[in-house]
Design a protein around this motif. Structure first.
Motif, PDB file in Angstrom:
ATOM      1  N   LYS A 101       0.842  -1.095   0.023  1.00 28.35           N
ATOM      2  CA  LYS A 101       0.003   0.033  -0.116  1.00 28.35           C
ATOM      3  C   LYS A 101       0.886   1.352   0.124  1.00 28.35           C
ATOM      4  N   ARG A 102       1.747   1.169   0.833  1.00 30.76           N
ATOM      5  CA  ARG A 102       2.823   2.486   1.015  1.00 30.76           C
ATOM      6  C   ARG A 102       3.524   2.740  -0.372  1.00 30.76           C
ATOM      7  N   ILE A 103       3.920   1.484  -0.843  1.00 29.83           N
ATOM      8  CA  ILE A 103       4.655   1.702  -2.219  1.00 29.83           C
ATOM      9  C   ILE A 103       3.795   2.338  -3.216  1.00 29.83           C
ATOM     10  N   GLU A 104       2.601   1.886  -3.189  1.00 31.98           N
ATOM     11  CA  GLU A 104       1.480   2.358  -4.526  1.00 31.98           C
ATOM     12  C   GLU A 104       1.376   3.737  -4.056  1.00 31.98           C
ATOM     13  N   GLU A 105       1.110   4.153  -2.735  1.00 29.77           N
ATOM     14  CA  GLU A 105       0.931   5.582  -2.477  1.00 29.77           C
ATOM     15  C   GLU A 105       2.149   6.402  -2.961  1.00 29.77           C
ATOM     16  N   LEU A 106       3.458   6.158  -2.413  1.00 30.93           N
ATOM     17  CA  LEU A 106       4.584   6.723  -2.924  1.00 30.93           C
ATOM     18  C   LEU A 106       4.319   6.732  -4.550  1.00 30.93           C
ATOM     19  N   ALA A 107       4.436   5.651  -5.171  1.00 25.22           N
ATOM     20  CA  ALA A 107       4.444   5.691  -6.724  1.00 25.22           C
ATOM     21  C   ALA A 107       3.526   6.860  -7.315  1.00 25.22           C
ATOM     22  N   GLY A 108       2.497   7.273  -6.756  1.00 24.52           N
ATOM     23  CA  GLY A 108       1.768   8.075  -7.202  1.00 24.52           C
ATOM     24  C   GLY A 108       2.283   9.740  -7.006  1.00 24.52           C
ATOM     25  N   LYS A 109       3.337   9.827  -6.351  1.00 30.77           N
ATOM     26  CA  LYS A 109       3.916  11.195  -5.847  1.00 30.77           C
ATOM     27  C   LYS A 109       5.312  11.480  -6.529  1.00 30.77           C
ATOM     28  N   ILE A 110       5.804  10.087  -6.697  1.00 27.44           N
ATOM     29  CA  ILE A 110       7.319  10.424  -7.030  1.00 27.44           C
ATOM     30  C   ILE A 110       7.781  10.090  -8.616  1.00 27.44           C
ATOM     31  N   LYS A 111       8.957  10.276  -8.842  1.00 31.18           N
ATOM     32  CA  LYS A 111       9.513  10.152 -10.301  1.00 31.18           C
ATOM     33  C   LYS A 111       9.761   8.925 -10.576  1.00 31.18           C
ATOM     34  N   ALA A 112      10.512   8.275  -9.437  1.00 28.42           N
ATOM     35  CA  ALA A 112      10.687   6.776  -9.713  1.00 28.42           C
ATOM     36  C   ALA A 112      11.550   6.230  -8.571  1.00 28.42           C
ATOM     37  N   PHE A 113      11.499   4.876  -8.424  1.00 32.02           N
ATOM     38  CA  PHE A 113      11.962   4.122  -7.265  1.00 32.02           C
ATOM     39  C   PHE A 113      13.254   3.676  -7.773  1.00 32.02           C
ATOM     40  N   VAL A 114      14.383   3.375  -6.845  1.00 33.28           N
ATOM     41  CA  VAL A 114      15.613   2.768  -7.024  1.00 33.28           C
ATOM     42  C   VAL A 114      15.652   1.620  -6.123  1.00 33.28           C
ATOM     43  N   VAL A 115      15.918   0.630  -6.621  1.00 30.72           N
ATOM     44  CA  VAL A 115      15.993  -0.587  -5.610  1.00 30.72           C
ATOM     45  C   VAL A 115      17.330  -1.486  -5.742  1.00 30.72           C
ATOM     46  N   PRO A 116      18.208  -1.055  -4.780  1.00 33.33           N
ATOM     47  CA  PRO A 116      19.430  -2.094  -5.076  1.00 33.33           C
ATOM     48  C   PRO A 116      19.510  -3.142  -4.109  1.00 33.33           C
TER      49      PRO A 116
END
Ligand SMILES: Cc1ncc(C[n+]2csc(CCOP(=O)(O)OP(=O)(O)O)c2C)c(N)n1
Ligand code: SF4
Ligand SMILES: [Mg+2]
Lengths: 390, 289, 206
Positions: free
Chosen positions: A329-344
């Motif tokens: 849920k939190r990831i989806e929320e953030l996804a709506g607001k940000i430009k991109a995720f980076v996952v190392p």
């Protein structure tokens, strides 16, 4: 909810400030949490946990047994847990693979057990002495069928200690196997570990059944969906099986029973996910880029995040403490607001896929992947952050 | 029917059976039920508090035993009842833990656990129903199938050497070893009783007919024919050298009690050794003061 | 932040050096210190090493990449690890066990016959503590009090006194060396006045 909280049994708590590696800290966490049964089989880089437990348990009171293999080890844990004793094992890739069938049994029988996986490079014998994070999907999906587990990911020896206690608490609370998904780097790294006094450590006890004996149903969900437990030898004469079963624990081989049984073991975790999930966020509010990381990689990523901020990029951090259940849920929320995720991560994109799934296409996900054997160079993460911010 | 009448008709073993699970799944003529009966009788005759008795089974026709016994009962995974039982026993040494499973389960897939539990002299009673095949899955060749017997995965007959289970158990360190067929009910019961009284790794092999698969495939007739075979070909030889106990196809079956010795158990050894080495610092486990 | 590597061969107590230093710093000197060691096939051979990353803040990257300080107690370890030593870094060697190769690198070198000193005390197994004492004196990274507090639990209690003695031996020798260094600097002072010339020569110093 009838979960009982109390403080730790001082016998197992080595209160003080120590200099320990992650493996040792796991053993101390287990002893502090009240674990009194350990069955295991040696495998690098996890063996030090077993060694520490073998050395300490005779002074605390409990059992250490080196079994003939990892299959026997996990089977013994499930048996010991039914006898009412908190139990754990520790392993790494090859041993973890051997445990898969009985992980399913523990889920099906709803037995609290704790398993630490000090990850090394895989597949197969892979890199026995070098780090990896390649078992993150295996821990979720490795046994056959649908089920749910809880997995935690410590980033330091201190967290190995803290999260092992948390693992036992969650395990007892939800009658589910809980995994400590650490890695060779954290397992073998020595750092300061503070072990608080016993009375400051909160322990959650199993939900013991206290009603009339003849009314006991081992798999009758309580309000929180978690059934009450009894232990062997207390006169309940209960039955439990790895077969699909009803609330009495009796095997029932049909689709209807399967639907109830499987949904039950999944729902008790899924519907309690908000209570289980823990993550740490930093400056995600105005972030353009959010780095999602876990375990050792989050430490290295933190360096990259600081460097990126110095370079003027708005980077937030979401560090997973519980990797499973996943904070979708939190990831989806953030996804709506940000430009991109980076996952190392030290695998070829296992949690990256999960972030992608949760982001539902609202933000792209940039992996920073490698196959294991080393931890990321922070500059490699920085490079991808910069690219994602373009 | 009046309740009083029902009371009279109560099955004599109802106390130990999950009557709400009857009928059981076993074929008529199958020998597993006989072994269960014998076990319950032994339990009734013994002084043990049944609340403290746990039965652990693996997977197979025999593996279903745990599900029918009204005791704390655990139906685990294929081959793993012995390590499961090990955990149960070590975590609560007050329990009397019985492993009840098939030959494939105990000495095939679970063979490694079997030899190690015997080596450690783990305080368990292991009852192994040997029907010479993997029955549950349809009569495949097993580590106990006699040479020449026909099995679904040995359609031209078995050519592998089978285990001699009492020999294996003794060699690995078991302190009690017996073999019976399910024709020897009285003696089997006595053996189970002895094993229940004993501390240490006790192993009882019970040769049992699988009428539906093994017998049918080899045209050995029905349950009665098999019992007749046991009757005509078994010989009681207590204390026999376990090296001489191989079973050939429809050959002689030597039965009896072969080993009955005393030896400290795993927990005895652990407690004694650690107390010796660590002195007062040692916190004994499962020792009543 | 400081990156430190101890190296030598198996049996010299190299891992112990890292553990003692890491514990001393993080428990008694109020620093963050992460200690790692080489495992497996790498650790099986004769060259053995332990590493400590020291910082006033939390250590993020746990491994040593370009150490500022290298302690080498065997020829093989010296040859293996010297090239990664940072420019301007410090090399500390056991003078009886390591023969320096000609090098144009700008590094500071300190040497001590730690194994010989340990033998004088009673047993060569104390060489690691002699070296640690010397290390503490010349680098000033760790306080001698912290090291002494860190010893219990990391050395057998029966031999605690001997280990402390060994540490002091190395530490005092380190102070002597520093004093001599300071004196010779004072003597050289007039020459050093020509700052540009000195800077040019620095690369050739050792
Ligand atoms: C890991 C695993 N492999 C295979 C099976 C399939 N399987 C179920 S029962 C069985 C054989 C059982 O034979 P035995 O233990 O002799 O019991 P019996 O049915 O003859 O009483 C097998 C192979 C399984 N359940 N689990
Ligand atoms: S298949 Fe064989 S072993 Fe299984 S229940 Fe039928 S007769 Fe018994
Ligand atoms: Mg069989």
């Amino acid at each position: 909810m009838s979960v009982r909280k109390k403080s730790a049994d001082p016998k197992g708590v080595l209160t003080g400030v120590h200099y320990l590696d992650g493996d040792y800290a796991i053993a101390e966490g287990a002893l502090a949490a009240g674990c009194r049964f350990f069955a295991g089989y040696p495998i690098t880089p996890s063996t030090e946990t077993a060694e520490r437990f073998a050395e300490r348990i005779p002074l605390v009171g409990g059992v250490f047994i080196q079994m003939e293999d990892e299959i026997a080890s996990i089977a013994a844990l499930i048996g010991a847990s039914w006898a009412g004793v908190k139990s754990m094992t520790v392993t790494s890739g090859p041993g973890f693979s051997l445990m898969m069938e009985n992980i399913g049994l523990a889920c099906m029988m709803e037995v609290p057990i704790v398993i630490a996986n000090v990850q090394r490079g895989g597949p197969s014998t892979g890199l026995p002495t070098l780090t990896g994070q390649g078992d993150m999907m295996q821990v979720k999906w490795g046994s056959h069928g649908d089920y749910e587990i809880i997995a935690l990911s410590p980033d330091s020896p201190q967290e190995c200690f803290d999260l092992t206690i948390k693992a036992f608490n969650l395990s007892e609370m939800y009658r589910v196997p809980v995994f400590i998904m650490t890695d060779e780097c954290v397992g073998h790294m020595h750092e300061k570990v503070v072990i608080p006094p016993a009375e400051e450590i909160e322990i959650i006890e199993r939900k013991w059944y206290e009603g009339p004996k003849d009314k006991y149903l081992p798999y009758q969900p309580d309000v929180d969906l978690v059934p009450f437990m009894v232990k062997a030898g207390d006169g309940y004469r209960f039955h439990t099986t790895g077969l699909t079963h009803d609330q009495r624990g009796y095997p029932v081989i049909n689709a209807e029973a399967q639907d109830w049984c499987v949904r039950h073991i999944c729902d008790k975790i899924r519907l309690n996910a908000d209570k289980i999930i823990e993550y740490k966020e930093d400056e995600t509010d105005n972030a353009e880029i959010v780095v999602v990381s876990y375990g050792i990689t989050s430490r290295v990523a933190w360096k990259a995040i600081q460097d990126a901020r110095k370079a003027g990029i708005k980077v937030g951090s979401l560090r997973l403490i519980t990797v499973w259940p996943f904070p979708e849920k939190r990831i989806e929320e953030l996804a709506g607001k940000i430009k991109a995720f980076v996952v190392p991560e030290i695998n070829l994109g296992q949690i990256k896929r999960e972030v992608e799934r949760a982001a539902k296409g609202k933000a792209p996900v940039y992996p920073v992947s490698h196959c294991g054997g080393w931890v990321h160079n922070p500059d490699d993460i920085l490079k991808v952050i910069k690219e994602a911010a373009k | 029917m009046r309740p009083e009448d029902r009371l009279e008709k109560k099955h004599p073993m109802e106390e130990f059976l999950r009557m709400d699970r009857m009928p059981h799944i076993w074929c008529s003529g199958c020998g597993i039920g006989i072994v269960v009966t014998s076990f319950i009788e032994a339990l009734q005759k013994s002084e043990i508090n049944p609340d403290k008795v746990c039965v652990v089974s693996g997977i197979g026709c025999t593996g279903r035993v745990a599900g029918y016994l009204r005791l704390d009962s655990f139906h685990t995974t294929h081959g793993r009842p012995i390590p499961f039982a090990t955990g149960l026993k070590l975590a609560n040494p007050d329990l009397k833990v019985v492993v009840f499973s098939g030959d494939g389960d105990i000495v095939g897939i679970g063979g490694n656990h079997f030899i190690h539990a015997a080596r450690r002299n783990m305080d368990l009673v292991v009852i192994c129903v040997n029907n010479f095949n993997y029955a549950m899955t349809g009569g495949q060749v097993a580590a106990t199938s006699p040479i020449g017997a026909n099995l679904s995965t040995a359609p031209y007959g078995n050519f592998e050497y089978p285990f001699n289970l009492p020999y294996l158990a003794e060699a690995c360190g078991a302190t009690y070893v017996a073999r019976w067929t399910c024709l020897h009910i009285r003696r089997l019961t006595k053996s189970i009783q002895e094993a229940l009284q004993k501390r240490g790794f006790s192993f009882i092999e019970v040769i049992t007919p699988c009428v539906t698969l093994y017998a049918r495939r080899n045209r050995l007739g029905d349950g009665l024919n098999l019992l007749r075979y046991y009757y005509e070909n078994s010989e009681i030889r207590h204390g026999a050298d376990t090296r001489t106990l191989d079973i050939g196809y429809q050959g002689k079956i030597i039965v009896g009690k072969f080993v009955d010795i005393e030896k400290p158990t795993f927990l005895d050894c652990m407690n004694n050794h650690l107390r010796k080495v660590l002195g007062n610092k040692y916190q004994p486990w499962g020792v009543k003061s | 932040m400081n990156e430190i590597r101890f190296s030598g061969f198996g049996g010299q107590g190299i891992i112990r050096q890292g553990l003692i230093l890491g514990k001393a710093l993080s428990l008694y000197d109020n620093k963050f210190a992460t200690m790692t060691q080489s495992f497996g096939p790498e650790a099986r051979g004769s060259a053995c090493s332990s590493q400590v990353v020291v910082s006033d803040e939390r250590v993020l990257y746990p491994y040593v990449t370009k150490p500022e300080i290298l302690v080498a107690m065997s020829q093989e370890a010296y040859e293996k690890y010297e090239p990664e030593l940072r420019e301007g870094g410090t090399l500390i060697i056991d003078s009886d066990l390591v023969r320096l190769k000609p090098s144009k690198r700008k590094i500071k070198i300190y040497s001590i016959p730690s194994t010989r000193f340990a033998e004088e005390i009673g047993n060569r197994i104390y060489a690691n503590l002699v070296m640690l004492g010397f290390f503490a004196a010349v680098t000033k990274i760790v306080s001698p009090e912290a090291i002494k507090k860190a010893l219990p639990g990391l050395v057998p209690s029966r031999y605690l006194d001997m280990n402390i003695k060994a540490f002091d031996r190395g530490f005092n020798y380190g102070l002597e060396v520093l004093e001599k260094e300071a004196q010779s600097k004072v003597e050289k002072e007039p020459k050093a006045e020509k700052k540009t010339a000195k800077a040019k020569n620095e690369g050739m110093e050792k």
